[in-house]
Design a protein around this motif. Structure first.
Motif, PDB file in Angstrom:
ATOM      1  N   SER B  57       0.946  -1.255   0.019  1.00  0.00           N
ATOM      2  CA  SER B  57       0.027   0.106   0.056  1.00  0.00           C
ATOM      3  C   SER B  57       0.748   1.208  -0.082  1.00  0.00           C
ATOM      4  N   ARG B  60       1.891   1.949  -3.575  1.00  0.00           N
ATOM      5  CA  ARG B  60       0.796   2.200  -4.126  1.00  0.00           C
ATOM      6  C   ARG B  60       0.449   3.841  -4.097  1.00  0.00           C
ATOM      7  N   GLU B  63       3.214   5.870  -5.835  1.00  0.00           N
ATOM      8  CA  GLU B  63       3.148   5.846  -7.177  1.00  0.00           C
ATOM      9  C   GLU B  63       1.923   6.968  -7.625  1.00  0.00           C
ATOM     10  N   ARG B  64       0.940   7.077  -6.816  1.00  0.00           N
ATOM     11  CA  ARG B  64      -0.150   7.942  -7.018  1.00  0.00           C
ATOM     12  C   ARG B  64       0.461   9.250  -6.777  1.00  0.00           C
TER      13      ARG B  64
END
Lengths: 487, 141
Positions: B57, B60, B63-64
């Motif tokens: 998580s 992620r 990355e966002r």
């Protein structure tokens, strides 16, 4: 998953980096192992044996190459009353039982249940741990002289400022060497490690804990072992995720749980206290270039060799130096970003975090804090979910009243739901539209039944529409039963 | 000629300003591209994992965050890509290594603007980068 190639790579894929970082970690482990023993109330020997044995065993059976385990503050804090009330032998037995519980945890693949520990509880956990490590050092300051205070200050100054100049040697070690040197030369007369108990001069030997093997013993050690097992796994799996993240690789959580268990069983038999993975040391290891199993093995072996070879010097380390190191450990453990962002996170999360910290600081027991935090989170969650909105639509022509229900219907929300129904309404028919709701349990079905029953007494027909598949299955199962027996 | 630009970001407001400047620089040349670099420092791993639950998580989320910057560049009609590195030794070291390995015409980065004491304890990433990166470096204050 198991392959010879993979294992070979985990052991010998990074020999130079692992050996160098292992030595750095060994040096940083010594003061911590001694300090954690003193927190637990046992001889420094017990923590040193533990760090040696855990690091070595984990190198072979752990699930996360590059992660460092040993005697830790979180575990030491849980043992204080056991040691004080019953003594070392019971601690060793509790350590073995802790290992057995952790092995079972791994065998039954329970690592996935760690997701039930909310993040705010984990943040509270590390912050509480940091605070306890810090407060455990305060006793060393009582009735001390300015000489001791300045030695602590000097230790901290070296630890934080030396890395600005060079990162080649661990600053903690330099701080300890310098401060010990000064204390010996000045003949400062400050308290030293030697005053706190005996240090090992030999390798640990295999021994059965000297305790009566009966139910009474089990009743004494089991609560401690359970708390140790839970806290140990919590910190280990957290550390494992951090090392996963630092190295951008994945690792087996259940294997690590079993590994922690084997390590604690072996450690208990060799006279060491229960331990777990160490966040700080693992970060130091990876930063120093250690990523393989060899780094943990090196750390353990070098630690023991150093202690046996330099026994005479280690006893002369002033407590002031160790207190300085522990203050650094507590500052490093604390999650400062959680203080910075406390106004940004949801208020319930902030409350959970504060409650975990407060509970731990009050009870001195990390496991109680974690359970309190999980419980409170569950209550908050149910409370948030228990908000049900009901929209009323009256159809004049058909003289029918439709209630459009939005939300989750379960034990915590049914009261709120039923309160919004007007049982005095002067209509011919009532329609409960649950297409935007979900019935979760017996209480939800019971509430629907109750509404039907109340209107039924006034001869108003009730129709339930829009049940989703799961909800209607639940209605059939429970609703049928309660109706058959009810009326 | 500034055709291949490396933009090092840390997600802060300074990075936003650095991104604007990198875009201006790239606009000077037809077909210039920007590579956005984000380095996860060792200590950041601890905070991120603690606040996102696990490594996956955390990745992620990063990355966002990086994609937002990438979008900001693409909106200006400039080709963009991104790289996320795990800097075990330190942020500066990872940026320097990556910048010197690739053939970049320029490196753009934001400065955190730390005080004297903070710089002493935390160390200055931009200072080290200026010193060791071979390509021209633009530091955006």
């Amino acid at each position: 998953m198991f392959s010879k190639e993979k294992l070979k790579n985990e052991w010998f894929g990074n020999v130079k980096g692992d050996i160098l970082s292992g030595i750095v970690v060994a040096l940083a482990l010594i003061p911590e192992a001694i300090a954690f023993s003193i927190i637990a109330g046992v001889d420094p020997m017990v923590g040193l044996y533990a760090s040696f044995s855990i690091a070595v065993v984990i190198a072979f059976v752990g699930g996360r190459p590059g992660m460092i385990s040993g005697a830790t503050g979180a575990m030491a804090l849980l043992m204080i009353t056991l040691v004080a009330d019953y003594g070392l032998e019971y601690l060793l037995a509790a350590t073995i039982l802790t290992g057995v519980l952790q092995i079972l945890f791994g065998v039954f693949r329970l690592a996935k249940f760690m997701k039930f520990v909310p993040r705010s509880v984990m943040i509270g956990f590390v912050n509480a741990l940091a605070i306890l490590i810090f407060t455990s050092q305060l006793q060393h300051f009582v009735g001390e002289t300015w000489v001791m205070y300045s030695l602590v200050a000097l230790t901290l100054a070296i630890i934080y400022l030396l890395p600005r100049v060079t990162k080649a040697v661990p600053s903690t070690l330099v701080a300890i060497i310098v401060v010990t040197g000064i204390a010996i030369m000045m003949n400062a007369g400050v308290r030293t490690v030697g005053d706190m108990g005996t240090l090992p001069s030999t390798l640990p030997v295999f021994l059965l804990p000297d305790i009566p093997l009966n139910f009474e013993t089990l009743a004494i050690i089991f609560p401690y072992s359970l708390a140790l097992a839970v806290v140990g796994l919590l910190e280990s799996l957290l550390t494992q995720s951090i090392v996963d993240d630092m190295t951008d690789t994945d690792s087996n959580k259940n294997q690590e749980s079993r590994g922690q268990g084997y390590a604690n069983v072996v450690t208990g038999f060799f006279g060491g206290m229960a331990g777990c993975a160490m966040i700080g040391q693992s970060v130091i290891n990876v930063k120093s270039g250690g990523t393989g199993r060899l780094s943990s093995l090196t750390a353990g072996v070098v630690l023991m060799t150093m202690i046996i070879a330099l026994n005479g010097i280690v006893v002369q380390i002033p407590m002031a130096a160790l207190a300085g190191v522990m203050i650094m450990v507590s500052i490093g453990t604390f999650d400062w970003s959680s203080l910075m962002n406390i106004h940004k996170i949801p208020r319930t999360d902030a409350i959970v975090m504060v409650v975990v910290v407060a509970t731990v600081v009050y009870t001195h027991d990390l496991s109680i804090g974690v359970f309190a935090g999980i419980l409170l989170s569950a209550i908050f969650f149910a409370w948030k979910l228990s908000k049900v909105t009901v929209e009323e639509h009256f159809n004049v022509k058909a003289q029918s009243l439709t209630y459009e229900i939005h939300g989750q219907l379960f034990f915590a929300s049914v009261q709120d739901f039923v309160d919004q129904i007007d049982f005095e309404a002067d209509v011919k028919k009532v329609i409960l539209d649950v297409s935007n709701a979900h019935l979760w349990d017996d209480s939800a079905v019971g509430a629907i039944d109750k509404i039907e029953h109340k209107y039924d007494m006034r001869n108003i027909k009730v129709e339930v529409t829009g049940l989703n598949k799961e909800s209607s299955e639940l209605m059939d199962k429970i609703g049928g039963l309660s109706k058959a027996s009810g009326h | 000629m500034f055709k291949k630009i490396l933009l090092a970001i840390d997600g802060s407001d300074h990075s936003r300003r650095a991104t604007e400047k990198a875009v201006e620089l790239a606009s000077l040349n037809e077909g210039a591209s920007i590579e956005i670099l984000y380095v996860v420092a060792g200590n950041k791993s601890k905070t991120d994992v603690l606040h996102s639950g696990d490594s996956e998580s955390a990745s992620r989320k990063r990355e966002r965050m990086v994609r937002q910057f990438e979008e900001q560049v693409k909106e200006e009609g400039i080709e963009a890509s991104h790289t996320i590195l795990h800097g075990k030794n330190g942020v500066a070291e990872a940026i320097i290594e990556h910048a010197n390995e690739g053939e970049y015409d320029a490196l753009v980065l934001g400065s955190r603007g730390l005080g004297t004491v903070q710089t002493m304890v935390l160390g200055s990433v931009s200072h080290k980068v200026m010193k060791y990166v071979k390509a021209p470096v633009m530091m955006v204050k």
